[in-house]
Scaffold this motif. Structure first.
Motif, mmCIF file in Angstrom:
data_model
loop_
_atom_site.group_PDB
_atom_site.id
_atom_site.type_symbol
_atom_site.label_atom_id
_atom_site.label_comp_id
_atom_site.label_asym_id
_atom_site.label_seq_id
_atom_site.Cartn_x
_atom_site.Cartn_y
_atom_site.Cartn_z
ATOM 1 N N ALA A 1 0.603 -1.198 0.031
ATOM 2 C CA ALA A 1 0.035 0.007 -0.023
ATOM 3 C C ALA A 1 0.702 1.251 -0.107
ATOM 4 O O ALA A 1 1.970 1.303 0.597
ATOM 5 C CB ALA A 1 -0.881 0.074 1.122
ATOM 6 N N ASN A 2 0.367 2.239 -0.444
ATOM 7 C CA ASN A 2 0.873 3.651 -0.600
ATOM 8 C C ASN A 2 0.424 4.485 0.808
ATOM 9 O O ASN A 2 -0.790 4.395 1.148
ATOM 10 C CB ASN A 2 0.349 4.546 -1.812
ATOM 11 C CG ASN A 2 1.049 4.062 -2.916
ATOM 12 O OD1 ASN A 2 2.303 3.736 -2.633
ATOM 13 N ND2 ASN A 2 0.283 4.141 -4.174
ATOM 14 N N LEU A 3 1.361 4.844 1.521
ATOM 15 C CA LEU A 3 1.242 5.683 2.647
ATOM 16 C C LEU A 3 1.178 7.137 2.122
ATOM 17 O O LEU A 3 1.958 7.594 1.485
ATOM 18 C CB LEU A 3 2.230 5.484 3.798
ATOM 19 C CG LEU A 3 2.094 6.130 5.004
ATOM 20 C CD1 LEU A 3 0.838 5.560 5.719
ATOM 21 C CD2 LEU A 3 3.242 6.214 5.971
ATOM 22 N N ARG A 4 -0.080 7.920 2.606
ATOM 23 C CA ARG A 4 -0.061 9.040 1.927
ATOM 24 C C ARG A 4 -0.297 10.197 3.157
ATOM 25 O O ARG A 4 -0.611 9.725 4.330
ATOM 26 C CB ARG A 4 -1.369 9.089 1.227
ATOM 27 C CG ARG A 4 -1.362 8.259 -0.074
ATOM 28 C CD ARG A 4 -2.700 8.311 -0.890
ATOM 29 N NE ARG A 4 -2.399 7.352 -2.103
ATOM 30 C CZ ARG A 4 -2.153 7.613 -3.210
ATOM 31 N NH1 ARG A 4 -1.858 8.901 -3.547
ATOM 32 N NH2 ARG A 4 -2.163 6.937 -4.361
ATOM 33 N N ASP A 5 -0.267 11.495 2.675
ATOM 34 C CA ASP A 5 0.011 12.372 3.721
ATOM 35 C C ASP A 5 -1.454 12.959 3.988
ATOM 36 O O ASP A 5 -1.530 13.852 5.131
ATOM 37 C CB ASP A 5 0.881 13.534 3.334
ATOM 38 C CG ASP A 5 0.528 14.517 1.878
ATOM 39 O OD1 ASP A 5 -0.674 13.998 1.337
ATOM 40 O OD2 ASP A 5 1.280 15.268 1.467
ATOM 41 N N ALA A 6 -2.596 12.432 3.383
ATOM 42 C CA ALA A 6 -4.049 12.873 3.597
ATOM 43 C C ALA A 6 -4.617 11.664 2.862
ATOM 44 O O ALA A 6 -4.235 11.098 2.027
ATOM 45 C CB ALA A 6 -3.974 14.317 3.205
ATOM 46 N N PRO A 7 -5.960 11.589 2.902
ATOM 47 C CA PRO A 7 -6.733 10.866 2.308
ATOM 48 C C PRO A 7 -6.714 11.325 0.886
ATOM 49 O O PRO A 7 -6.841 12.470 0.523
ATOM 50 C CB PRO A 7 -8.344 10.883 2.861
ATOM 51 C CG PRO A 7 -8.087 11.267 4.267
ATOM 52 C CD PRO A 7 -6.893 11.970 4.212
ATOM 53 N N ASN A 8 -6.389 10.412 -0.048
ATOM 54 C CA ASN A 8 -6.156 10.736 -1.419
ATOM 55 C C ASN A 8 -5.059 11.744 -1.937
ATOM 56 O O ASN A 8 -5.057 12.563 -2.836
ATOM 57 C CB ASN A 8 -7.540 11.367 -2.087
ATOM 58 C CG ASN A 8 -8.547 10.465 -2.274
ATOM 59 O OD1 ASN A 8 -8.390 9.032 -2.790
ATOM 60 N ND2 ASN A 8 -9.672 10.830 -1.875
ATOM 61 N N GLY A 9 -4.176 11.924 -0.683
ATOM 62 C CA GLY A 9 -3.025 13.011 -0.738
ATOM 63 C C GLY A 9 -1.744 12.391 -1.554
ATOM 64 O O GLY A 9 -1.651 11.453 -2.273
ATOM 65 N N ASN A 10 -0.638 13.036 -1.238
ATOM 66 C CA ASN A 10 0.546 12.718 -1.829
ATOM 67 C C ASN A 10 1.000 11.535 -1.056
ATOM 68 O O ASN A 10 1.133 11.380 0.226
ATOM 69 C CB ASN A 10 1.621 13.800 -1.422
ATOM 70 C CG ASN A 10 1.326 15.131 -2.303
ATOM 71 O OD1 ASN A 10 0.709 15.009 -3.341
ATOM 72 N ND2 ASN A 10 1.307 16.256 -1.473
ATOM 73 N N ILE A 11 1.829 10.604 -1.993
ATOM 74 C CA ILE A 11 2.441 9.614 -1.415
ATOM 75 C C ILE A 11 3.718 9.792 -0.398
ATOM 76 O O ILE A 11 4.522 10.565 -1.144
ATOM 77 C CB ILE A 11 2.968 8.399 -2.741
ATOM 78 C CG1 ILE A 11 1.463 8.152 -3.330
ATOM 79 C CG2 ILE A 11 3.391 7.312 -2.334
ATOM 80 C CD1 ILE A 11 1.841 7.340 -4.693
ATOM 81 N N LEU A 12 3.645 9.290 0.576
ATOM 82 C CA LEU A 12 4.997 9.580 1.449
ATOM 83 C C LEU A 12 6.092 8.318 1.055
ATOM 84 O O LEU A 12 7.106 8.632 1.097
ATOM 85 C CB LEU A 12 4.439 9.523 3.027
ATOM 86 C CG LEU A 12 3.585 10.833 3.422
ATOM 87 C CD1 LEU A 12 3.347 10.459 4.807
ATOM 88 C CD2 LEU A 12 4.439 11.812 3.047
ATOM 89 N N ARG A 13 5.534 7.151 1.225
ATOM 90 C CA ARG A 13 6.359 5.868 1.044
ATOM 91 C C ARG A 13 5.311 4.511 0.828
ATOM 92 O O ARG A 13 4.028 4.694 0.766
ATOM 93 C CB ARG A 13 7.174 5.843 2.230
ATOM 94 C CG ARG A 13 6.456 5.165 3.584
ATOM 95 C CD ARG A 13 7.547 5.474 4.721
ATOM 96 N NE ARG A 13 7.064 5.010 5.875
ATOM 97 C CZ ARG A 13 7.177 3.936 6.503
ATOM 98 N NH1 ARG A 13 7.591 2.802 6.028
ATOM 99 N NH2 ARG A 13 6.536 3.551 7.598
#
Length: 136
Positions: free
Chosen positions: A8-20
């Motif tokens: 899974a992509n970890l994001r900075d917000a729902p539907n946000g930028n991918i963190l890692r």
């Protein structure tokens, strides 16, 4: 909760930028949840979010948001029946319902097979599908 076999992509917000990237099979503590555009997202602390579609679900999967997750409100967009427990956990109707366009403090949040349930009173559970979670 456990990340599915696809990762899974970890994001900075729902539907946000991918963190890692989160590797498949890794386990994480859920600290909050939010519904955005009809999709359920889990908060893994701070500004770290993962889509509920990336969770490994089986018949026994139960994701519980920890009590320290902050103040969450369930805004009901439609009338909702109250249950004694989440239906997948054996809950039954208690003969009461909540009106649309009302807000309820969420005391606990559990997810079974991708469907979220909110505890809004003593042994009073409602399906989150009837509304929208808001971080107050």
């Amino acid at each position: 909760m456990t990340i599915s076999a696809t990762g899974a992509n970890l994001r900075d917000a729902p539907n946000g930028n991918i963190l890692r990237w989160l590797d498949a099979g890794t386990t994480w503590q859920v600290t909050g949840a939010k519904t955005v555009g009809g999709s359920l997202w889990y908060q893994l602390g701070g500004n770290q979010w993962v889509s509920s579609t990336t969770i490994a679900y089986d018949d026994s999967t139960n994701v519980s948001v920890s009590q320290g997750s902050g103040n969450q409100i369930l805004h009901l967009t439609s009338a909702a029946q109250l249950y004694s427990a989440p239906v997948p956990a054996g809950g039954g109707l208690i003969g009461q319902s909540l009106q649309a366009n009302t807000d309820w403090k969420v005391n606990d949040l559990k997810t079974y097979n991708g469907q979220a349930w909110a505890l809004v009173g003593s042994n009073q559970w409602v399906s989150v599908a009837n509304g929208q979670l808001i971080n107050a």
